[in-house]
Design an enzyme around this catalytic site. Structure first.
Site, PDB file in Angstrom:
ATOM      1  N   LYS A  48       7.180   9.317  58.446  1.00  0.00           N
ATOM      2  CA  LYS A  48       6.779   7.979  57.575  1.00  0.00           C
ATOM      3  C   LYS A  48       6.244   8.434  56.027  1.00  0.00           C
ATOM      4  O   LYS A  48       6.633   7.863  55.273  1.00  0.00           O
ATOM      5  CB  LYS A  48       5.366   7.456  58.281  1.00  0.00           C
ATOM      6  CG  LYS A  48       4.796   6.325  57.399  1.00  0.00           C
ATOM      7  CD  LYS A  48       3.419   5.897  58.170  1.00  0.00           C
ATOM      8  CE  LYS A  48       2.281   6.494  58.174  1.00  0.00           C
ATOM      9  NZ  LYS A  48       1.328   6.546  57.039  1.00  0.00           N
ATOM     10  N   ASN A  49       5.313   9.585  55.963  1.00  0.00           N
ATOM     11  CA  ASN A  49       4.739   9.905  54.788  1.00  0.00           C
ATOM     12  C   ASN A  49       5.852  10.684  53.768  1.00  0.00           C
ATOM     13  O   ASN A  49       5.429  10.990  52.677  1.00  0.00           O
ATOM     14  CB  ASN A  49       3.475  10.832  54.973  1.00  0.00           C
ATOM     15  CG  ASN A  49       2.493   9.838  55.555  1.00  0.00           C
ATOM     16  OD1 ASN A  49       2.703   8.474  55.840  1.00  0.00           O
ATOM     17  ND2 ASN A  49       1.257  10.410  56.005  1.00  0.00           N
TER      18      ASN A  49
ATOM     19  N   CYS B 266      -9.656   0.758  52.741  1.00  0.00           N
ATOM     20  CA  CYS B 266      -9.014   0.502  53.941  1.00  0.00           C
ATOM     21  C   CYS B 266     -10.129   1.083  54.977  1.00  0.00           C
ATOM     22  O   CYS B 266     -11.286   1.545  54.571  1.00  0.00           O
ATOM     23  CB  CYS B 266      -7.699   0.955  54.193  1.00  0.00           C
ATOM     24  SG  CYS B 266      -7.793   2.611  54.005  1.00  0.00           S
TER      25      CYS B 266
ATOM     26  N   ARG C 187       2.362   1.000  62.812  1.00  0.00           N
ATOM     27  CA  ARG C 187       2.884   1.337  61.403  1.00  0.00           C
ATOM     28  C   ARG C 187       3.319   2.667  61.252  1.00  0.00           C
ATOM     29  O   ARG C 187       4.135   2.964  60.359  1.00  0.00           O
ATOM     30  CB  ARG C 187       1.513   1.092  60.518  1.00  0.00           C
ATOM     31  CG  ARG C 187       1.048  -0.404  60.390  1.00  0.00           C
ATOM     32  CD  ARG C 187      -0.383  -0.310  59.510  1.00  0.00           C
ATOM     33  NE  ARG C 187       0.062   0.307  58.058  1.00  0.00           N
ATOM     34  CZ  ARG C 187      -0.976   0.488  57.157  1.00  0.00           C
ATOM     35  NH1 ARG C 187      -2.171  -0.101  57.142  1.00  0.00           N
ATOM     36  NH2 ARG C 187      -0.578   1.085  56.080  1.00  0.00           N
TER      37      ARG C 187
ATOM     38  N   ASP D 208      -4.842  13.889  59.012  1.00  0.00           N
ATOM     39  CA  ASP D 208      -4.283  12.941  59.829  1.00  0.00           C
ATOM     40  C   ASP D 208      -4.217  13.417  61.258  1.00  0.00           C
ATOM     41  O   ASP D 208      -3.585  12.700  62.212  1.00  0.00           O
ATOM     42  CB  ASP D 208      -2.669  12.841  59.276  1.00  0.00           C
ATOM     43  CG  ASP D 208      -2.771  12.026  57.869  1.00  0.00           C
ATOM     44  OD1 ASP D 208      -1.764  11.979  57.096  1.00  0.00           O
ATOM     45  OD2 ASP D 208      -3.799  11.434  57.774  1.00  0.00           O
TER      46      ASP D 208
ATOM     47  N   ARG E 220     -10.519   4.710  48.827  1.00  0.00           N
ATOM     48  CA  ARG E 220      -9.133   5.491  48.210  1.00  0.00           C
ATOM     49  C   ARG E 220      -8.772   4.786  46.921  1.00  0.00           C
ATOM     50  O   ARG E 220      -7.983   3.859  46.804  1.00  0.00           O
ATOM     51  CB  ARG E 220      -8.262   4.833  49.219  1.00  0.00           C
ATOM     52  CG  ARG E 220      -8.564   5.341  50.686  1.00  0.00           C
ATOM     53  CD  ARG E 220      -7.568   5.297  51.791  1.00  0.00           C
ATOM     54  NE  ARG E 220      -6.226   5.999  51.341  1.00  0.00           N
ATOM     55  CZ  ARG E 220      -5.184   5.783  52.627  1.00  0.00           C
ATOM     56  NH1 ARG E 220      -5.080   4.859  53.394  1.00  0.00           N
ATOM     57  NH2 ARG E 220      -4.080   6.464  52.316  1.00  0.00           N
TER      58      ARG E 220
HETATM   59  C1  EPZ Z   1      -1.469  10.313  51.842  1.00  0.00           C
HETATM   60  O1  EPZ Z   1      -2.378   9.088  51.460  1.00  0.00           O
HETATM   61  C2  EPZ Z   1      -0.713   9.759  53.423  1.00  0.00           C
HETATM   62  N1  EPZ Z   1      -0.283   8.636  53.136  1.00  0.00           N
HETATM   63  C3  EPZ Z   1      -2.210   9.742  54.258  1.00  0.00           C
HETATM   64  O2  EPZ Z   1      -1.785   9.444  55.592  1.00  0.00           O
HETATM   65  C4  EPZ Z   1      -2.924  11.060  54.161  1.00  0.00           C
HETATM   66  O3  EPZ Z   1      -3.981  11.015  55.197  1.00  0.00           O
HETATM   67  C5  EPZ Z   1      -3.488  11.467  52.958  1.00  0.00           C
HETATM   68  O4  EPZ Z   1      -2.254  11.460  51.972  1.00  0.00           O
HETATM   69  C6  EPZ Z   1      -4.113  12.825  52.682  1.00  0.00           C
HETATM   70  O5  EPZ Z   1      -3.177  13.749  53.284  1.00  0.00           O
HETATM   71  C7  EPZ Z   1       0.974   8.476  52.806  1.00  0.00           C
HETATM   72  O6  EPZ Z   1       1.478   9.765  52.243  1.00  0.00           O
HETATM   73  C8  EPZ Z   1       1.888   7.186  52.718  1.00  0.00           C
HETATM   74  P1  EPZ Z   1      -4.660  11.045  48.886  1.00  0.00           P
HETATM   75  P2  EPZ Z   1      -2.850   9.082  49.885  1.00  0.00           P
HETATM   76  O7  EPZ Z   1      -4.381  10.292  47.437  1.00  0.00           O
HETATM   77  O8  EPZ Z   1      -1.960   9.587  49.120  1.00  0.00           O
HETATM   78  C9  EPZ Z   1      -8.577  10.570  47.108  1.00  0.00           C
HETATM   79  C10 EPZ Z   1      -1.643   8.355  57.584  1.00  0.00           C
HETATM   80  O9  EPZ Z   1      -2.469   8.358  58.780  1.00  0.00           O
HETATM   81  N2  EPZ Z   1      -8.302   9.654  46.021  1.00  0.00           N
HETATM   82  O10 EPZ Z   1      -4.161  12.593  48.996  1.00  0.00           O
HETATM   83  O11 EPZ Z   1      -3.510   7.764  49.604  1.00  0.00           O
HETATM   84  C11 EPZ Z   1      -8.797   9.446  48.011  1.00  0.00           C
HETATM   85  O12 EPZ Z   1      -9.824   8.457  47.914  1.00  0.00           O
HETATM   86  C12 EPZ Z   1      -2.144   8.201  56.136  1.00  0.00           C
HETATM   87  O13 EPZ Z   1      -0.280   8.734  57.605  1.00  0.00           O
HETATM   88  C13 EPZ Z   1      -8.862   9.583  44.542  1.00  0.00           C
HETATM   89  O14 EPZ Z   1     -10.204   9.932  44.517  1.00  0.00           O
HETATM   90  O15 EPZ Z   1      -3.835  10.236  50.110  1.00  0.00           O
HETATM   91  C14 EPZ Z   1      -9.054  10.411  49.453  1.00  0.00           C
HETATM   92  O16 EPZ Z   1     -10.494  10.438  49.506  1.00  0.00           O
HETATM   93  C15 EPZ Z   1      -3.516   7.930  56.044  1.00  0.00           C
HETATM   94  N3  EPZ Z   1      -8.271   9.092  43.517  1.00  0.00           N
HETATM   95  C16 EPZ Z   1      -8.327  11.472  48.775  1.00  0.00           C
HETATM   96  O17 EPZ Z   1      -8.205  11.676  47.484  1.00  0.00           O
HETATM   97  C17 EPZ Z   1      -7.037   8.818  43.450  1.00  0.00           C
HETATM   98  O18 EPZ Z   1      -6.341   8.456  42.560  1.00  0.00           O
HETATM   99  C18 EPZ Z   1      -7.192  11.856  49.394  1.00  0.00           C
HETATM  100  O19 EPZ Z   1      -6.264  10.914  48.956  1.00  0.00           O
HETATM  101  C19 EPZ Z   1      -6.133   9.187  44.629  1.00  0.00           C
HETATM  102  C20 EPZ Z   1      -6.807   9.635  45.858  1.00  0.00           C
END
Ligand code: EPZ
Length: 429
Positions: free
Chosen positions: A32-33, A127, A408, A316, A132
């Protein structure tokens, strides 16, 4: 923000009877990711792409709706294959309800700025797993010459004069790395992303962008160097398999004290999870090039988990592993460093007899002899998976509600578990 569930939908839940050891083989599907960013990346070219091994998930259908809403043509040419024709994109604003429904829709922002020189995207809400924000995405865009402003809940971006640049991420955000890499892939200049995400799904996206014509070095490390091209070409690509789905089945084998071979997994991408399974007493054996066998016959030992960006223990997999540690013969500590609140599953596990004490970003799990079936509700995708795993091991009947969260990210989860001998059924009504 929680996904807006259409209230007219009939109530669906999983009914699970345990305990039941899982035995046999299962094959995981596409990631998915990896699929979500790669589908968004097809918009970077005006020529068609064909993408294979796309999992049949609610989130994929949402992304397809986003692409179509922008004017791209999307044709499903197989259960797991799509042809995307992006020549006709004309709208630079994805629909509010789709962005609110799925945060990953924000991944079309980079491609829209590249193709249409602007994007107007609703601020994705928080969420169940935290606020996020998207500040790192926007900071990255600004370093590439994009003018960014925020107005009444919308992000307004204009590509004044796109240029290569040096982007440093305070946190190795997966989404921000992907969004910036996609935009940089169409800028005929050099862009450096420092403290980049190293996740395998980022590597898969980079492979796709390279096939389209970009030059990308260092992906999979913390420093990525991109030399883009204006005329990226659409191409045919097969998505990598889902390492988190694979990890979920490995934990399912352990928690039910079964013996399962999981096919379609590159074990090197799951090293942290497989090492932790061995630490708690599971037998883990690589089978051939792309399979792993996990067997467990006695109660798990306790261990400590600290989620980290890749190659650390994946956030995850945190909820699923917590379910396993709830049955350990001792005390474990789980620390969630990636998201500020990803313990919504704790309350539901406690309803099944688990003993977990949350202190900020840490959860102290006092193992119990057994869990008892109960009615529980999934609050997010991986919490839902964790509750299913707990139900497979618990004594009695467990009803897992909120399974639209599970749909999802897991294709036919109950069918695959049934093939391993689980007593699980999807009940409507
Ligand atoms: C991706 O989400 C994945 N989703 C998530 O999988 C996964 O948990 C996450 O990466 C971490 O590995 C997809 O790839 C579609 P991040 P993403 O940006 O990109 C903070 C699942 O269950 N952050 O690495 O949204 C954020 O708040 C899902 O399949 C900022 O502060 O994750 C979080 O605390 C859930 N500012 C941390 O970084 C930003 O601009 C990690 O977020 C962006 C993120």
């Amino acid at each position: 923000m929680d996904e807006q569930k259409d209230q007219t939908e009939v109530r669906e839940y999983f009914r699970i009877r345990g305990p039941q050891p899982l035995r046999g083989s299962v094959t995981v599907g596409g990631s998915k990711n990896a699929a979500l960013p790669i589908l968004a990346a097809t918009l970077l070219s005006s020529t068609p792409s064909v993408i294979h091994n796309v999992p049949d998930l609610l989130d994929v259908r949402t992304m397809v709706m986003v692409l179509e809403s922008l004017g791209a043509g999307v044709e499903r040419i197989g259960k797991h294959s799509y042809r995307i024709s992006p020549a006709t994109i004309s709208r630079f604003e994805p629909p509010y309800e789709l962005i609110r429904k799925m945060r990953a829709s924000f991944l079309v922002t980079g491609p829209l700025i590249s193709r249409l020189s602007r994007a107007r995207v609703p601020l994705p809400g928080g969420c169940a797993i935290g606020s996020r924000p998207i500040d790192l995405h926007l900071k990255g865009f600004a370093h590439l010459g994009v003018d960014v402003s925020m107005r009444s809940g919308y992000i307004e971006t204009w590509a004044q004069k796109l240029r290569g640049g040096e982007v440093y991420f305070d946190f190795p955000s997966v989404g921000a790395t992907e969004n910036v890499m996609m935009l940089a892939a169409t800028i005929e200049d050099e862009t450096i992303i420092a403290n980049a995400a190293r996740e395998p799904e980022v590597v898969d996206l980079a492979r796709f962008l390279t096939l389209m014509g970009a030059s990308i070095e260092g992906v999979g490390t913390d420093t990525i160097v991109i030399r883009g091209r204006k005329d990226l070409q659409g191409c045919e690509y097969t998505i990598m398999n889902d390492r988190i789905e694979a990890g979920t089945f490995c934990v399912a084998a352990a928690i039910t004290r079964g013996d399962v071979t999981v096919h379609g997994v590159e074990t090197s991408l799951l090293r942290s999870v497989l090492t932790k399974l061995e630490e708690v007493g599971a037998q883990v054996e690589k089978v051939g090039e792309d399979a792993v066998r996990v067997a467990m016959s006695e109660r798990p030992r306790p261990t400590n988990i600290k989620t980290m960006p890749y190659p650390g223990f994946p956030t995850d997999m945190q909820a699923q592993f917590m379910s396993l540690l709830c049955l350990a013969d001792g005390v474990s500590v789980i620390t969630e460093t990636v998201f500020e609140s990803r313990f919504a599953h704790v309350g539901e596990l406690e309803r099944m007899g688990a003993k977990v004490q949350v202190e900020g970003r840490s959860a102290v799990v006092v193992g119990v002899e057994k869990l008892t079936g109960a009615r529980v509700t999934a609050t997010d995708l991986r919490a839902g998976a964790a509750l299913v795993l707990a139900g497979l091991a618990a004594e009695g009947v467990t009803e897992v509600n909120g399974i639209h969260h599970i749909d999802r990210g897991y294709e036919d989860l109950e069918v695959k578990l049934q093939s391993l001998g689980a007593f699980i059924e999807r009940v409507r009504g």
